[in-house]
Design an enzyme around this catalytic site. Structure first.
Site, PDB file in Angstrom:
ATOM      1  N   HIS A 131      35.711  47.797  32.845  1.00 18.90           N
ATOM      2  CA  HIS A 131      35.014  46.987  32.118  1.00 18.90           C
ATOM      3  C   HIS A 131      35.064  45.645  32.521  1.00 18.90           C
ATOM      4  O   HIS A 131      35.902  45.101  33.436  1.00 18.90           O
ATOM      5  CB  HIS A 131      35.314  47.009  30.611  1.00 18.90           C
ATOM      6  N   LYS A 135      37.076  42.139  28.227  1.00 20.87           N
ATOM      7  CA  LYS A 135      37.407  43.121  27.201  1.00 20.87           C
ATOM      8  C   LYS A 135      38.914  43.293  27.387  1.00 20.87           C
ATOM      9  O   LYS A 135      39.463  43.713  28.351  1.00 20.87           O
ATOM     10  CB  LYS A 135      36.694  44.423  27.802  1.00 20.87           C
TER      11      LYS A 135
END
Length: 233
Positions: A131, A135
């Site tokens: 990600h 995040k």
């Protein structure tokens, strides 16, 4: 349809764009520190807030007869409490770790593959998720859902971040700039490897799925998931 956005970050803004393009109206935008707002004017609420706010946002909706779609992670220790309040108020609720239509098909594919691999002890299963660097939680909620899908269909007992015991699923979490989300499930033996991969190209798929779920839940009562919305599984 009148939509309340609980959380107005990147996902909230993208949901707004898609909702407007589909003819809906945004009647409320609630930021993380907002506590005083009139949720009852909405037909449905879409919650992509923060863990500290999610439970109160969601249960406030139930108490005001507003159905809720939630994609916020990090608050699920209170999920069963939220379900109880929803049922008490005859509300409607969908929580999903990922609302992408493609990811939810991928969840089903993952469970089907797990059942096929159940009795093939020569294959070791592992997972990787990648990600964007913003995040903060790891592994992702999507990765956890994938791991639970394997656990529920095999003899694996648990998942663990990075190193894992023989009967656990190791999950590697990577954070790389500008990666919306890539999830890989791998079954590896001495002679070959089987991979299934879902790669998101942008966040639009997550937002579209949330809006479709909001459209679907209007007029319903109960606890649902994306399998119900998509009529799969």
């Amino acid at each position: 349809m009148k939509i309340a956005l609980l959380g107005y970050g990147k996902m909230g803004k993208m949901i707004e764009q898609i909702a407007l393009s589909r003819g809906h109206e945004i009647v409320l935008k609630v930021d993380a520190n907002d506590n005083d707002y009139e949720i009852a004017k909405a037909d449905v609420a879409i919650d992509f807030s923060v863990p500290a706010s999610a439970y109160n946002n969601i249960t406030n909706c139930f108490e005001n007869n507003v159905p809720v779609i939630s994609g916020t992670t990090g608050w699920l220790d209170k999920y069963e409490d939220a379900v109880e309040i929803c049922n008490k108020n005859n509300g409607a609720f969908i929580y999903a770790s990922n609302f992408s239509l493609g990811v939810n098909v991928f969840f089903q594919l993952n469970e089907y593959l797990a059942r096929l691999m159940k009795n093939l002890a020569q294959y070791q299963v592992s997972m990787e998720e990648i990600h964007h660097t913003q995040k903060l939680d790891a592994p992702s909620g999507t990765a956890i859902t994938l791991a639970e899908g394997i656990i529920n269909n095999t003899s694996r007992s648990a998942w663990k971040l990075d190193a894992a015991d023989e009967n656990e699923i190791p999950i590697t979490a990577k954070r790389i700039e500008n990666v919306p989300g890539t999830h890989t499930v791998t079954y590896k033996s001495d002679v070959d490897t089987i991979d299934i991969i879902h790669t998101a190209h942008n966040r639009e798929g997550f937002a579209l799925g949330a809006v479709i779920a909001a459209e679907w839940i209007i007029g319903k009562q109960g606890i649902f998931n994306m399998k119900d919305v998509l009529n799969i599984g």
